[in-house]
Write an enzyme that holds these catalytic residues in place. Structure first.
Site, PDB file in Angstrom:
ATOM      1  N   LYS A 124     -19.354 -46.347  40.047  1.00 36.85           N
ATOM      2  CA  LYS A 124     -20.244 -47.150  39.235  1.00 36.85           C
ATOM      3  C   LYS A 124     -19.543 -47.733  38.022  1.00 36.85           C
ATOM      4  O   LYS A 124     -19.977 -48.722  37.444  1.00 36.85           O
ATOM      5  CB  LYS A 124     -21.420 -46.289  38.744  1.00 36.85           C
ATOM      6  N   GLY A 125     -18.466 -47.099  37.585  1.00 37.45           N
ATOM      7  CA  GLY A 125     -17.902 -47.362  36.269  1.00 37.45           C
ATOM      8  C   GLY A 125     -17.479 -48.791  35.984  1.00 37.45           C
ATOM      9  O   GLY A 125     -17.420 -49.206  34.828  1.00 37.45           O
ATOM     10  N   ASP A 174     -12.620 -49.392  36.632  1.00 43.41           N
ATOM     11  CA  ASP A 174     -12.733 -49.244  35.176  1.00 43.41           C
ATOM     12  C   ASP A 174     -11.469 -48.633  34.586  1.00 43.41           C
ATOM     13  O   ASP A 174     -10.953 -49.119  33.595  1.00 43.41           O
ATOM     14  CB  ASP A 174     -13.979 -48.418  34.801  1.00 43.41           C
ATOM     15  N   ASP A 199      -6.517 -43.370  36.275  1.00 47.12           N
ATOM     16  CA  ASP A 199      -6.248 -42.074  35.643  1.00 47.12           C
ATOM     17  C   ASP A 199      -5.193 -41.353  36.493  1.00 47.12           C
ATOM     18  O   ASP A 199      -4.012 -41.689  36.406  1.00 47.12           O
ATOM     19  CB  ASP A 199      -7.589 -41.341  35.555  1.00 47.12           C
ATOM     20  N   LYS A 233      -4.446 -44.886  31.965  1.00 46.13           N
ATOM     21  CA  LYS A 233      -3.965 -43.670  31.290  1.00 46.13           C
ATOM     22  C   LYS A 233      -2.713 -43.218  32.011  1.00 46.13           C
ATOM     23  O   LYS A 233      -2.762 -42.313  32.858  1.00 46.13           O
ATOM     24  CB  LYS A 233      -5.006 -42.549  31.449  1.00 46.13           C
ATOM     25  N   ASP A 255     -19.064 -43.794  31.898  1.00 43.50           N
ATOM     26  CA  ASP A 255     -20.081 -42.804  31.547  1.00 43.50           C
ATOM     27  C   ASP A 255     -19.506 -41.415  31.311  1.00 43.50           C
ATOM     28  O   ASP A 255     -18.353 -41.126  31.633  1.00 43.50           O
ATOM     29  CB  ASP A 255     -21.083 -42.674  32.696  1.00 43.50           C
ATOM     30  N   ARG A 303     -23.139 -45.618  29.291  1.00 43.09           N
ATOM     31  CA  ARG A 303     -22.662 -46.839  29.962  1.00 43.09           C
ATOM     32  C   ARG A 303     -23.069 -48.100  29.211  1.00 43.09           C
ATOM     33  O   ARG A 303     -22.441 -49.134  29.335  1.00 43.09           O
ATOM     34  CB  ARG A 303     -23.230 -46.927  31.384  1.00 43.09           C
TER      35      ARG A 303
HETATM   36  P1  5GP Z   1      -8.479 -41.283  39.148  1.00 45.40           P
HETATM   37  O1  5GP Z   1      -8.876 -41.182  40.595  1.00 45.40           O
HETATM   38  O2  5GP Z   1      -7.487 -42.365  38.839  1.00 45.40           O
HETATM   39  O3  5GP Z   1      -8.081 -39.961  38.583  1.00 45.40           O
HETATM   40  O4  5GP Z   1      -9.787 -41.558  38.361  1.00 45.40           O
HETATM   41  C1  5GP Z   1     -10.342 -42.762  38.301  1.00 45.40           C
HETATM   42  C2  5GP Z   1     -11.821 -42.601  38.062  1.00 45.40           C
HETATM   43  O5  5GP Z   1     -12.109 -41.472  37.238  1.00 45.40           O
HETATM   44  C3  5GP Z   1     -12.267 -43.807  37.287  1.00 45.40           C
HETATM   45  O6  5GP Z   1     -12.713 -44.783  38.175  1.00 45.40           O
HETATM   46  C4  5GP Z   1     -13.379 -43.231  36.443  1.00 45.40           C
HETATM   47  O7  5GP Z   1     -14.576 -43.311  37.156  1.00 45.40           O
HETATM   48  C5  5GP Z   1     -13.018 -41.784  36.237  1.00 45.40           C
HETATM   49  N1  5GP Z   1     -12.372 -41.581  34.922  1.00 45.40           N
HETATM   50  C6  5GP Z   1     -11.076 -41.321  34.669  1.00 45.40           C
HETATM   51  N2  5GP Z   1     -10.839 -41.213  33.346  1.00 45.40           N
HETATM   52  C7  5GP Z   1     -12.026 -41.436  32.745  1.00 45.40           C
HETATM   53  C8  5GP Z   1     -12.440 -41.504  31.379  1.00 45.40           C
HETATM   54  O8  5GP Z   1     -11.679 -41.336  30.416  1.00 45.40           O
HETATM   55  N3  5GP Z   1     -13.752 -41.776  31.168  1.00 45.40           N
HETATM   56  C9  5GP Z   1     -14.646 -41.969  32.178  1.00 45.40           C
HETATM   57  N4  5GP Z   1     -15.902 -42.214  31.833  1.00 45.40           N
HETATM   58  N5  5GP Z   1     -14.298 -41.933  33.467  1.00 45.40           N
HETATM   59  C10 5GP Z   1     -13.002 -41.666  33.751  1.00 45.40           C
HETATM   60 MG    MG Z   2     -14.717 -44.898  38.681  1.00 44.77          MG
END
Ligand code: 5GP
Ligand code: MG
Length: 186
Positions: free
Chosen positions: A44-45, A104, A107, A135, A163, A169
């Site tokens: 959703k982000g 969004d 990470d 990040k 969120d 959001r």
């Molecule tokens: P990854 O799979 O790259 O670890 O994570 C990506 C997803 O984790 C993003 O699409 C997001 O939904 C969530 N996420 C990662 N870091 C953050 C953060 O600092 N804040 C929020 N709200 N969501 C995050």
């Molecule tokens: Mg996400």
């Protein structure tokens, strides 16, 4: 242990985000030229970012097809579970398209990597990635976005579509969330 999250520091204002989104749209418009884009937004982000990005692209006469897929790796905590779940599939055909995958925040990289693999499996001609936030210090898989809004430290970010437990959001800008141990909590 019980923690109470609360908004900490403002990171980027609505105005700073708007300016940056227009810079990204400008770069995307130049790179794709007259080629059709299938924009795939990861819910959703990224719904707020996607909404602003496609309208910024329209200012460059670029009008992508838009579809959504719902993926999650976080569940209800602020730590990635390490497992990416597909909750809702795309509704448009992907075969032969140049896909611009929009998220969004990048990470660990697992979500974007999983989404890219799904799109390639479905026959996308090309997959490029566009994230509002990056990040880099948290990465566990080697993936870099083609278009990045802002780099951030290892902080938890909310607002502008992002969120914590489906809250925050609506905030027009981006801010960090602080998790404080409640007094007397065990
Ligand atoms: P990854 O799979 O790259 O670890 O994570 C990506 C997803 O984790 C993003 O699409 C997001 O939904 C969530 N996420 C990662 N870091 C953050 C953060 O600092 N804040 C929020 N709200 N969501 C995050
Ligand atoms: Mg996400």
């Amino acid at each position: 242990m019980s923690t109470t999250p609360h908004l900490d520091k403002p990171l980027f204002s609505a105005e700073e985000i708007r300016t940056r989104v227009h810079v990204l749209a400008d770069a995307i418009a130049r790179d794709y030229g007259a080629d059709e884009i299938l924009a795939v937004s990861i819910l959703k982000g990224s719904f707020v970012f996607t909404a602003d990005l496609i309208r910024a692209l329209a200012a460059h006469q670029v009008h992508p097809l838009v579809d959504f897929m719902t993926l999650s790796s976080y569940g209800s905590s602020s730590m990635s579970s390490g497992k990416v779940l597909l909750h809702q599939e795309l509704s448009l055909p992907v075969k032969g398209h140049r896909v611009l995958l929009i998220d969004d925040i990048l990470d660990t990289g697992l979500t974007l990597q999983t989404a890219c693999q799904l799109l390639i499996q479905k026959g996308a001609r090309e997959v490029r990635t566009c994230v509002l936030l990056d990040k880099p210090s948290r990465r566990v898989v080697p993936i870099t976005a083609d278009y990045t809004g802002f780099q951030v430290e290892n902080v938890f970010v909310v607002g502008y579509g992002l969120d914590y437990n489906n809250r925050y959001r609506h905030l027009p800008g981006l801010a960090t969330l602080k998790f404080e141990v409640a007094p007397g909590a065990t």
